[in-house]
Motif scaffolding. Structure first.
Motif, PDB file in Angstrom:
ATOM      1  N   ALA A   1     -84.029 -23.106   4.448  1.00  0.00           N
ATOM      2  CA  ALA A   1     -84.183 -22.083   3.530  1.00  0.00           C
ATOM      3  C   ALA A   1     -85.096 -22.212   2.597  1.00  0.00           C
ATOM      4  CB  ALA A   1     -82.397 -21.669   3.044  1.00  0.00           C
TER       5      ALA A   1
ATOM      6  N   ALA B   1     -76.764 -23.951   0.821  1.00  0.00           N
ATOM      7  CA  ALA B   1     -77.566 -23.653   2.136  1.00  0.00           C
ATOM      8  C   ALA B   1     -77.576 -24.782   2.858  1.00  0.00           C
ATOM      9  CB  ALA B   1     -79.043 -22.957   1.893  1.00  0.00           C
TER      10      ALA B   1
ATOM     11  N   GLN C   1     -77.413 -19.440  11.917  1.00  0.00           N
ATOM     12  CA  GLN C   1     -78.098 -20.247  11.257  1.00  0.00           C
ATOM     13  C   GLN C   1     -79.282 -20.829  12.138  1.00  0.00           C
ATOM     14  OE1 GLN C   1     -74.989 -22.853  10.111  1.00  0.00           O
ATOM     15  NE2 GLN C   1     -74.809 -21.861   8.242  1.00  0.00           N
TER      16      GLN C   1
ATOM     17  N   ARG D   1     -75.412 -19.993   5.101  1.00  0.00           N
ATOM     18  CA  ARG D   1     -76.599 -19.377   4.914  1.00  0.00           C
ATOM     19  C   ARG D   1     -76.759 -19.139   3.435  1.00  0.00           C
ATOM     20  NH1 ARG D   1     -79.113 -16.329   8.679  1.00  0.00           N
ATOM     21  NH2 ARG D   1     -79.858 -14.686   6.968  1.00  0.00           N
TER      22      ARG D   1
END
Length: 402
Positions: A18, A124, A157, A166
């Motif tokens: 992320a 995350a 994901q 997420r």
């Protein structure tokens, strides 16, 4: 205008896929008017390069706890003091665990320990890692310590799993950051603030003034707007921009400020006098420039006392909640309490301007709050952060007095 206008935001990035979203987060925060400085862990640099974040933020990216070059500029403690808000996005399971344990084994965890601002983490990670009891215990510990947990979201994901873990989308993170500066404590209340110096004319080219920059008053106006107040800023001459959502009335002399203040407080709930108003003015300003006399090494000015703006407001028929500021060089509390009683005020916020690095023209300040019930010292903070603390203190006392 955005509530992130002119805010200073530290963005921490940890190791996770992320991290690519953090580049967009930097840009979006800047679009809202914030200045962003980025701190990266070693793992984060495996996913996105510091050069990318430097190009986007316009500032050097901080990566090392003990970096001689960085310490010669903005060291890690100064960096911790700089931010109005510290966001860690993405926040990996490893980082969350270290933070929950109070570790300071890299730059980012050290900043989290040394910060004075609000801290928010945006988890995350893989859905199984998020669901793990240890991660949940760590998140609960952070929440208990008043650390905001933003997310996570649920969905597909990168690893192929589906479930919670997420990182929130950039729009949601920006919205949450903006909400941190919207307290609503003074929603609908009318606040009048005086700020900056006054100038008392000697002749068309000379005047008597002082070293006030207006920074504290402008920071309070910004904090009032964030708290939902309808704020009027009566300002002497400064180089500062008016905070968003505030009305500014420009004045120059103490008499002009006095007239504007008495007019503005007719429909006012709180009056905050931060301006450094000249106590005296020349009895008569010359119409033309006063020439130097060849036969004299001295010049005498006859001075007359200026009106006392704060005392007149505090004793007006429609008296608002009155807050005064006192810049002292000695016996700070004694003089502040004398001002509180003499001028019939609700609060006095005093500081010792003889100290280096605070007060006039400085970005920082350290104050003592004095009221009828006692006194309370606040640590040295940036004027922006101090202003938010002061508005909370003023709001609490105003609600009790109302």
């Amino acid at each position: 205008m955005s509530s992130l206008q002119n805010k200073q935001i530290l963005l921490g990035i940890t190791g996770g896929i992320a991290a690519y979203k953090s580049a967009e987060l930097v840009r979006r925060l800047q679009d809202q008017g914030a200045e962003v400085r980025v701190v990266m862990t070693k793992a984060a640099m495996e996913f996105i390069t510091p050069l990318t974040l430097q190009a986007l933020s316009g500032n050097p990216v901080h990566t090392e706890l003990l970096d001689p070059e960085a310490e010669a500029g903005m060291g890690h403690i100064e960096l911790a003091r700089w931010g109005d808000l510290l966001i860690v996005a993405p926040a990996s399971a490893d980082f969350i665990a270290r933070l929950a344990q109070g570790q300071g084994n890299d730059l980012l965890t050290t900043l989290c320990l040394a910060r004075r601002s609000k801290l928010a983490v945006a988890p995350a990670m893989n859905q199984a890692m998020y669901a793990n009891a240890s991660t949940q215990d760590n998140l609960a510990k952070l929440a208990k310590h008043d650390i905001a947990i933003w997310g996570p979201a649920s969905g597909a994901q990168a690893c192929g799993d589906v479930g919670p873990g997420r990182m929130l989308e950039v729009d949601e993170l920006v919205e949450k950051a903006s909400a941190e500066f919207q307290t609503g404590m003074l929603a609908g209340k009318r606040v009048v603030i005086t700020a900056g110096p006054t100038r008392e004319a000697i002749d068309p080219v000379r005047y008597i003034s002082n070293h006030s920059s207006g920074k504290m008053g402008y920071a309070l106006a910004q904090a009032c707007a964030e708290a939902g107040a309808i704020c009027t800023l009566i300002s002497g001459p400064t180089q500062l921009n008016c905070p968003p959502h505030c009305q500014r009335i420009d004045v120059e002399s103490a008499q002009q400020m006095h007239e504007a203040a008495l007019k503005a407080v007719n429909d006012c709930d709180i009056f905050i006098a931060t301006a450094a108003v000249a106590d005296f003015r020349p009895l008569q300003a010359a119409d033309q420039k006063i020439k130097k006399q060849a036969d004299s090494d001295t010049m005498t000015l006859e001075m007359v006392k200026n009106p006392d703006i704060l005392a007149d407001v505090a004793n007006s028929q429609q008296r608002p909640f009155c807050v005064g500021f006192a810049a002292e060089t000695q016996d700070v509390e004694r003089y502040a309490r004398g001002k509180l009683e003499r001028k019939n005020l609700n609060m006095v916020i005093a500081n010792d301007v003889s100290q280096q690095g605070i007060g006039f023209n400085s970005d920082d300040n350290q104050v003592l709050i004095v009221d009828a019930k006692g006194s309370k010292a606040l640590d040295k903070l940036s004027k922006a952060e101090l202003a938010r603390h002061l508005i909370r203190e003023i709001s609490e006392r105003f609600q009790k007095a109302d």
